[in-house]
Design a protein around this motif. Structure first.
Motif, PDB file in Angstrom:
ATOM      1  N   ARG A   1     123.285  39.897  23.060  1.00 47.10           N
ATOM      2  CA  ARG A   1     122.587  39.891  23.982  1.00 47.10           C
ATOM      3  C   ARG A   1     123.102  38.095  24.542  1.00 47.10           C
ATOM      4  O   ARG A   1     122.392  38.151  25.461  1.00 47.10           O
ATOM      5  N   LEU A   2     123.632  37.493  23.717  1.00 51.70           N
ATOM      6  CA  LEU A   2     123.809  36.067  24.062  1.00 51.70           C
ATOM      7  C   LEU A   2     124.770  36.429  25.467  1.00 51.70           C
ATOM      8  O   LEU A   2     125.313  35.704  27.175  1.00 51.70           O
ATOM      9  N   LEU A   3     126.448  37.247  25.297  1.00 52.23           N
ATOM     10  CA  LEU A   3     127.390  37.646  26.102  1.00 52.23           C
ATOM     11  C   LEU A   3     126.396  38.547  27.666  1.00 52.23           C
ATOM     12  O   LEU A   3     126.758  37.696  28.413  1.00 52.23           O
ATOM     13  N   LEU A   4     125.238  39.601  27.919  1.00 55.78           N
ATOM     14  CA  LEU A   4     124.901  39.593  28.305  1.00 55.78           C
ATOM     15  C   LEU A   4     124.749  38.773  29.296  1.00 55.78           C
ATOM     16  O   LEU A   4     124.082  39.318  30.079  1.00 55.78           O
ATOM     17  N   THR A   5     123.665  38.194  28.471  1.00 53.92           N
ATOM     18  CA  THR A   5     122.262  37.029  28.774  1.00 53.92           C
ATOM     19  C   THR A   5     122.645  36.310  29.537  1.00 53.92           C
ATOM     20  O   THR A   5     122.471  36.137  30.829  1.00 53.92           O
ATOM     21  N   VAL A   6     124.170  35.469  28.760  1.00 55.62           N
ATOM     22  CA  VAL A   6     124.041  33.845  29.680  1.00 55.62           C
ATOM     23  C   VAL A   6     125.730  34.498  29.364  1.00 55.62           C
ATOM     24  O   VAL A   6     125.986  33.840  31.100  1.00 55.62           O
ATOM     25  N   GLN A   7     126.516  34.321  28.607  1.00 53.90           N
ATOM     26  CA  GLN A   7     128.111  33.760  29.414  1.00 53.90           C
ATOM     27  C   GLN A   7     128.579  35.108  30.271  1.00 53.90           C
ATOM     28  O   GLN A   7     129.372  34.568  31.268  1.00 53.90           O
ATOM     29  N   LEU A   8     127.896  36.276  30.219  1.00 60.13           N
ATOM     30  CA  LEU A   8     128.875  38.027  31.412  1.00 60.13           C
ATOM     31  C   LEU A   8     128.696  36.523  32.723  1.00 60.13           C
ATOM     32  O   LEU A   8     128.936  36.613  33.910  1.00 60.13           O
ATOM     33  N   PRO A   9     127.255  37.063  33.116  1.00 60.67           N
ATOM     34  CA  PRO A   9     126.978  36.427  34.339  1.00 60.67           C
ATOM     35  C   PRO A   9     127.041  35.509  34.698  1.00 60.67           C
ATOM     36  O   PRO A   9     127.441  34.984  35.614  1.00 60.67           O
ATOM     37  N   ALA A  10     127.302  33.808  33.350  1.00 62.50           N
ATOM     38  CA  ALA A  10     127.923  32.454  34.024  1.00 62.50           C
ATOM     39  C   ALA A  10     129.066  33.014  34.688  1.00 62.50           C
ATOM     40  O   ALA A  10     129.553  32.668  35.689  1.00 62.50           O
ATOM     41  N   VAL A  11     129.930  34.058  34.555  1.00 62.88           N
ATOM     42  CA  VAL A  11     131.620  34.210  35.290  1.00 62.88           C
ATOM     43  C   VAL A  11     131.670  35.096  35.860  1.00 62.88           C
ATOM     44  O   VAL A  11     132.765  35.516  36.596  1.00 62.88           O
ATOM     45  N   ILE A  12     130.773  35.499  36.263  1.00 69.12           N
ATOM     46  CA  ILE A  12     130.695  36.530  37.355  1.00 69.12           C
ATOM     47  C   ILE A  12     131.509  36.446  39.064  1.00 69.12           C
ATOM     48  O   ILE A  12     132.481  37.139  39.220  1.00 69.12           O
ATOM     49  N   PRO A  13     131.441  35.391  38.688  1.00 68.02           N
ATOM     50  CA  PRO A  13     132.331  34.869  40.924  1.00 68.02           C
ATOM     51  C   PRO A  13     133.588  34.531  39.656  1.00 68.02           C
ATOM     52  O   PRO A  13     134.655  35.069  40.706  1.00 68.02           O
ATOM     53  N   ALA A  14     134.212  34.313  38.784  1.00 70.58           N
ATOM     54  CA  ALA A  14     135.309  33.622  38.130  1.00 70.58           C
ATOM     55  C   ALA A  14     135.708  35.716  37.976  1.00 70.58           C
ATOM     56  O   ALA A  14     137.225  35.805  38.337  1.00 70.58           O
ATOM     57  N   ILE A  15     135.506  36.812  37.772  1.00 70.26           N
ATOM     58  CA  ILE A  15     135.788  38.245  37.849  1.00 70.26           C
ATOM     59  C   ILE A  15     135.635  38.487  39.049  1.00 70.26           C
ATOM     60  O   ILE A  15     136.936  38.623  39.122  1.00 70.26           O
ATOM     61  N   ILE A  16     135.232  37.945  40.054  1.00 72.32           N
ATOM     62  CA  ILE A  16     135.489  38.841  40.526  1.00 72.32           C
ATOM     63  C   ILE A  16     136.837  37.869  41.900  1.00 72.32           C
ATOM     64  O   ILE A  16     137.590  38.883  42.510  1.00 72.32           O
ATOM     65  N   SER A  17     137.057  36.513  41.299  1.00 71.46           N
ATOM     66  CA  SER A  17     138.113  36.542  42.017  1.00 71.46           C
ATOM     67  C   SER A  17     139.342  37.280  40.992  1.00 71.46           C
ATOM     68  O   SER A  17     140.360  37.100  42.140  1.00 71.46           O
ATOM     69  N   GLY A  18     139.127  36.849  40.342  1.00 69.47           N
ATOM     70  CA  GLY A  18     140.200  37.266  39.402  1.00 69.47           C
ATOM     71  C   GLY A  18     139.818  39.296  39.528  1.00 69.47           C
ATOM     72  O   GLY A  18     141.241  39.386  39.704  1.00 69.47           O
ATOM     73  N   LEU A  19     139.210  39.874  40.248  1.00 67.60           N
ATOM     74  CA  LEU A  19     139.726  41.537  40.654  1.00 67.60           C
ATOM     75  C   LEU A  19     140.521  41.312  42.015  1.00 67.60           C
ATOM     76  O   LEU A  19     141.361  42.032  42.829  1.00 67.60           O
ATOM     77  N   ARG A  20     140.405  40.339  42.823  1.00 62.24           N
ATOM     78  CA  ARG A  20     140.944  39.937  43.676  1.00 62.24           C
ATOM     79  C   ARG A  20     142.455  39.813  43.825  1.00 62.24           C
ATOM     80  O   ARG A  20     143.179  40.378  44.246  1.00 62.24           O
TER      81      ARG A  20
ATOM     82  N   GLY B   1     136.192  41.334  49.378  1.00 61.58           N
ATOM     83  CA  GLY B   1     135.762  39.821  49.922  1.00 61.58           C
ATOM     84  C   GLY B   1     133.604  40.873  50.305  1.00 61.58           C
ATOM     85  O   GLY B   1     132.931  39.364  50.001  1.00 61.58           O
ATOM     86  N   ILE B   2     133.359  41.109  50.801  1.00 63.24           N
ATOM     87  CA  ILE B   2     132.011  41.671  51.185  1.00 63.24           C
ATOM     88  C   ILE B   2     131.644  42.209  49.765  1.00 63.24           C
ATOM     89  O   ILE B   2     130.587  41.801  49.756  1.00 63.24           O
ATOM     90  N   GLY B   3     132.392  43.377  48.675  1.00 62.43           N
ATOM     91  CA  GLY B   3     131.362  43.218  47.681  1.00 62.43           C
ATOM     92  C   GLY B   3     130.482  41.772  46.772  1.00 62.43           C
ATOM     93  O   GLY B   3     130.369  41.370  45.969  1.00 62.43           O
ATOM     94  N   GLU B   4     132.248  40.474  46.976  1.00 67.03           N
ATOM     95  CA  GLU B   4     132.256  39.625  46.744  1.00 67.03           C
ATOM     96  C   GLU B   4     130.642  38.780  47.660  1.00 67.03           C
ATOM     97  O   GLU B   4     130.310  38.102  45.655  1.00 67.03           O
ATOM     98  N   ARG B   5     130.668  38.477  48.383  1.00 68.09           N
ATOM     99  CA  ARG B   5     129.835  37.815  48.979  1.00 68.09           C
ATOM    100  C   ARG B   5     128.500  38.660  48.874  1.00 68.09           C
ATOM    101  O   ARG B   5     127.827  38.251  48.697  1.00 68.09           O
ATOM    102  N   ALA B   6     128.285  39.923  48.750  1.00 69.52           N
ATOM    103  CA  ALA B   6     127.012  40.568  47.534  1.00 69.52           C
ATOM    104  C   ALA B   6     126.120  39.671  46.862  1.00 69.52           C
ATOM    105  O   ALA B   6     125.068  39.456  46.189  1.00 69.52           O
ATOM    106  N   LEU B   7     127.787  39.795  45.471  1.00 70.46           N
ATOM    107  CA  LEU B   7     127.464  39.494  43.884  1.00 70.46           C
ATOM    108  C   LEU B   7     127.462  38.381  44.120  1.00 70.46           C
ATOM    109  O   LEU B   7     126.758  38.000  42.816  1.00 70.46           O
ATOM    110  N   LEU B   8     128.456  37.791  45.289  1.00 65.18           N
ATOM    111  CA  LEU B   8     128.101  35.969  45.090  1.00 65.18           C
ATOM    112  C   LEU B   8     126.410  35.747  45.122  1.00 65.18           C
ATOM    113  O   LEU B   8     125.650  34.782  44.564  1.00 65.18           O
ATOM    114  N   LYS B   9     125.534  36.389  46.171  1.00 63.26           N
ATOM    115  CA  LYS B   9     124.254  35.869  46.408  1.00 63.26           C
ATOM    116  C   LYS B   9     123.207  36.344  45.032  1.00 63.26           C
ATOM    117  O   LYS B   9     122.443  35.825  45.447  1.00 63.26           O
ATOM    118  N   ARG B  10     123.897  37.153  44.711  1.00 65.46           N
ATOM    119  CA  ARG B  10     122.825  37.886  43.257  1.00 65.46           C
ATOM    120  C   ARG B  10     123.274  36.640  42.062  1.00 65.46           C
ATOM    121  O   ARG B  10     122.435  36.210  41.648  1.00 65.46           O
TER     122      ARG B  10
END
Lengths: 272, 284
Positions: free
Chosen positions: B197-216, B273-282
């Motif tokens: 629950r901590l992972l899904l609530t705090v940690q994972l959302p916090a690293v979403i920008p990093a995940i996207i740049s990793g995917l890129r 990049g388009i997906g990244e911008r949409a996700l970063l907005k959120r």
């Protein structure tokens, strides 16, 4: 859903806190001697009381607060809430930190929602969040993100989050310390209103003597004694008068001088 | 015009007649945004156009021997020729398929391993040095072994692409999880959130920008490893087109394959990049 039903599920009763011989030392390495931060703290907080912890920086006020919340464990003595010992991250407490610590990707309302007790049904949770945002005057900002609101607003969201579960003990770690002077005064008034609306037990840390005197039933002065390691309770002052209090009250002025003396700050106060 | 016009009519009038002069800040902003992106396209497109012009000049004025540098139109002709025989489409399709499949598998594995290493100090101690050593192996070094184990078919190629995609995701996710604001994590713990629950609530959302740049990064690496896989032991794909054209001295097809890799790689990157911008907005 009746009103009485709601109050019974959401607002658990205020709980008493008891500290017996509480101490905390750090560094138990083989070479270095442990440093004692706190020792022999005995304190009983009655249910619904507001207690201020005050003392010089580094005296262990925040440590004591974190111990009550179960985020830290005493190395000596025991702490109980309602005669039961404390669990790690005890869920009978709710903590508001000096920084708002809001999740930046969530709206104000969704941040408050994070503090709700687990297992609360959705509709009732949403109702509670709306009620709390109303209480901290943030209904208009419910859909805003933390970066879009001011520091004072963020701290109000943090306060609402802490109240969300109807905690038995509300712990506040210098909650208004980072705010500007005017915002701080209005936040103090807000806390008085909140306590009137939801009369839970509150223990808060502050370094502002005036804040302690305006808000607390009792002010606990922590500090070190000559030739003894660590800090302990130096003095407990009962503050007269019911809230809201007059900030210019003469009697509070006397207590203020006494507390400042206790903190080692000359108060330049002439006795009348 | 009479004075008894109803307000809505008047507003409609004004909208129709004076729109370019009298508009709100929102429209002005949108127009400025369009102008900015038009400027960007013009700026970004200038260099390719200049390069193609130079290329054309170099072949037209024989600065470079014609058999070593085909003219742009010769490359286009070669492209049309291959396309009409169904070969260009096949090469592109199979390459894109290998990249996407390998990328999906590798990114998922990288996410899982990265999360384990980033969240657990113990797993970090046990796994990180080994994973680091595996990452240090150059892409081509895997090829002979993969061919012996998995054969010349799709499996060996997709596996190599997956290896390439895994590490950027692993590195960024593990690093980001290790550095999630400890204040937020403590807040989560204080409110009774633990483990998943901590992972899904705090940690994972916090690293979403990093995940996207990793995917890129992983996608770029996937294309890199794809060509490595296709250069050695394949019968289809843009990498095969490269190696085959080298054997036949078909400079025009070499240029065609390189251009195709550049354009398709840039396109897939732009899509992320388009997906990244949409996700970063959120989540940003």
């Amino acid at each position: 859903m009746s009103l009485s039903q709601r109050t019974t599920t959401l607002e658990s009763p205020a709980l008493p806190v008891s500290l017996r011989g509480v101490g905390r030392s750090f560094g138990s390495g083989r070479k270095e001697l442990p440093t004692t931060v706190l020792r022999d703290v005995d304190l009983d907080v009655t249910a619904g009381e507001i207690v201020a912890l005050i003392g010089p920086s580094g005296c262990g006020k925040s440590t004591l607060l974190r111990q009550i919340s179960g985020l830290d464990t005493p190395t000596a003595g025991s702490i109980t809430i309602d005669d039961r010992s404390i669990a790690p991250a005890d869920q009978r407490c709710a903590m508001a930190f000096q920084e708002p610590r809001l999740l930046p990707w969530r709206t104000a309302a969704r941040n408050v929602q994070l503090g709700l007790a687990r297992g609360l049904d959705r509709a009732r949770g949403a109702e509670r969040v709306a009620e709390l945002l109303e209480l901290v005057h943030l209904s208009h900002a419910r859909d805003q993100r933390p970066r879009e609101i001011s520091g004072g607003m963020a701290q109000r969201v943090s306060l609402a989050r802490a109240l969300a579960r109807g905690p038995g003990v509300l712990l506040l770690d210098e909650p208004f310390g980072a705010l500007d002077a005017l915002t701080r005064l209005s936040m103090q008034d807000l806390l008085v209103d909140i306590h009137a609306a939801e009369p839970t037990t509150i223990v808060f840390v502050t370094h502002d003597v005036d804040e302690a005197l305006i808000l607390a039933d009792r002010v606990v002065l922590l500090g070190s004694e000559p030739d003894l390691p660590g800090a302990t309770i130096r003095r407990v002052i009962s503050v007269p008068g019911s809230r809201p209090r007059d900030r210019a009250d003469a009697e509070l002025g006397e207590l203020r001088a006494e507390l400042l003396d206790g903190l080692g700050v000359p108060s330049h106060h002439s006795h009348h | 015009m009479s004075t008894s016009i109803v307000p809505s009519e008047r507003a409609a009038d004004r909208g129709a007649l004076a729109a370019p002069l009298d508009d709100g800040p929102r429209q002005r902003e949108a127009r400025a945004g369009r102008r900015r992106s038009a400027t960007r396209i013009a700026l970004g497109g200038a260099l390719p156009i200049l390069l193609i012009a130079l290329w054309y000049a170099a072949t037209a004025f024989d600065w470079v021997p014609a058999h070593k540098l085909p003219s742009p139109d010769a490359v286009i002709v070669a492209g049309i020729d291959l396309w009409e025989r169904g070969l260009l489409g096949m090469h592109i399709t199979i390459s894109v398929q290998r990249v996407l499949l390998g990328f999906a598998i590798g990114a998922a594995a990288g996410l899982v391993i990265g999360a384990i290493v980033g969240l657990s100090r113990f797993a970090d101690g046990v796994l990180a040095p080994t994973v680091g050593a595996v990452r240090a192996v150059p892409s081509l070094a895997w090829v002979p072994l993969l061919i012996l184990y998995l054969g010349f078919g799709e499996d060996s190629k997709v596996t190599l692409v997956a290896i390439g995609a895994l590490f950027p995701v692993y590195t960024t996710v593990a690093g980001a999880l290790r550095h999630v604001d400890p204040h937020l994590v403590e807040m989560g713990r204080a409110y009774g959130y633990t483990r998943s629950r901590l992972l899904l609530t705090v940690q994972l959302p916090a690293v979403i920008p990093a995940i996207i740049s990793g995917l890129r990064l992983a996608l770029a690496q996937a294309w890199l490893f794809l060509v490595a896989a296709e250069l050695v032991g394949s019968t289809m794909g843009l990498g095969f087109l490269l190696i085959e054209s080298q054997g036949n001295l078909r400079y025009d097809r070499l240029f065609l394959a390189i251009l195709a890799l550049g354009v398709i790689g840039k396109t897939t990157d732009a899509l992320i990049g388009i997906g990244e911008r949409a996700l970063l907005k959120r989540w940003g």
